[in-house]
Design an enzyme around this catalytic site. Structure first.
Site: not given
Length: 280
Positions: A15, A17
């Protein structure tokens, strides 16, 4: 054990952020030496994110990533045409990428949100209902970032309704033939076949096709929030990135290792630690 002694193929799914990028400052500099090592060893680093293609394209440029990436919560895979580690399945070519679409298109998602709102008897407002200025106010993004976030191809993020229980929302969504990734502030309406887990499985197959000599492909996955569960449940080595106040409660209780620090420092340490385990 140094990376060079790794006996098997490996893919890192991550991922962005709060995982590779710091959740508050979006800093990634501390991860650059590890990313450089991974590139040197031929280990792909695949972003798997809810972000749009425009958002990820910008980030890949900034950080120096060059492998495939997955956008809009597993709605599509973008494979660069100029790489040879992943097989190119049939699909359309856009801006130098082969696009493998897993979810629905944006028009379908927008129509779906309206139908679901009608079914629930509740207004559901999404990115398509808001101006760039409104997205800036709601998300804290800059106007340029808000414009990229609104450039959607497959999914519709919408304000999570406060007065609808999660089970009821999920039921209404599935009855209309969609899936939903429910978040604290925003939820994402996605196509029935979309999902970070499906995207991970597809990419492992494409990698296997082009690396038949690899007897084992070890997959590492890193995420920080419940919308990463679908990815983390489909990798060999799931790792949870904590925020400033620790790991998300819905990820902390699964027995998965938690990185020793938030992103990006924790990302680098966790990846190096996982590679050591794999090579052992």
């Amino acid at each position: 054990m140094p990376m060079s002694s790794m006996p098997m193929a490996c893919i890192v799914f991550t991922d962005l952020d709060g995982t590779l990028l710091n959740g508050e400052t979006y800093a990634y500099q501390a991860a650059l030496p590890t990313l450089a090592q991974l590139t040197k060893r031929g280990i792909p680093v695949v972003p798997v994110t809810s972000k749009t293609r425009q958002e990820v394209a910008q980030l890949r440029q900034d950080v120096g990533l060059h492998d495939p990436f997955v956008v809009e919560n597993g709605s599509a895979i973008y494979i660069p045409l100029d790489q040879d580690q992943f097989a190119l399945p049939s699909g359309d070519d856009v801006d130098g990428y082969r696009v493998v679409q897993l979810g629905c298109n944006y028009v379908t998602a927008r129509a779906g949100l309206k139908a679901i709102a009608q079914d629930l008897g509740r207004p559901l407002k999404g990115f398509g209902d808001w101006s760039i200025d409104q997205v800036v106010q709601l998300t804290g993004l800059s106007p340029a970032e808000a414009k990229q976030a609104k450039a959607r191809d497959f999914t519709e993020p919408f304000m999570t309704p406060k007065n609808v229980p999660a089970d009821q929302l999920r039921e209404a969504v599935e009855a209309m033939g969609f899936r939903v990734v429910i978040g604290d502030r925003f939820s994402h309406l996605i196509g029935a076949e979309a999902g970070k887990g499906n995207a991970v499985q597809q990419l492992v197959k494409f990698f296997q096709t082009n690396n038949p000599e690899a007897q084992t492909i070890a997959t590492i996955g890193l995420g920080n929030s419940p919308n990463d569960l679908d990815m983390l449940e489909n990798v060999d080595y799931p790792i949870v990135l904590p925020g400033a106040h620790g790991a998300h409660p819905r990820l902390a209780d699964r027995g998965w290792p938690i990185a020793p620090a938030p992103a990006p420092e924790g990302w680098a340490m966790a990846v190096e630690n996982a590679l050591t385990q794999i090579a052992a």
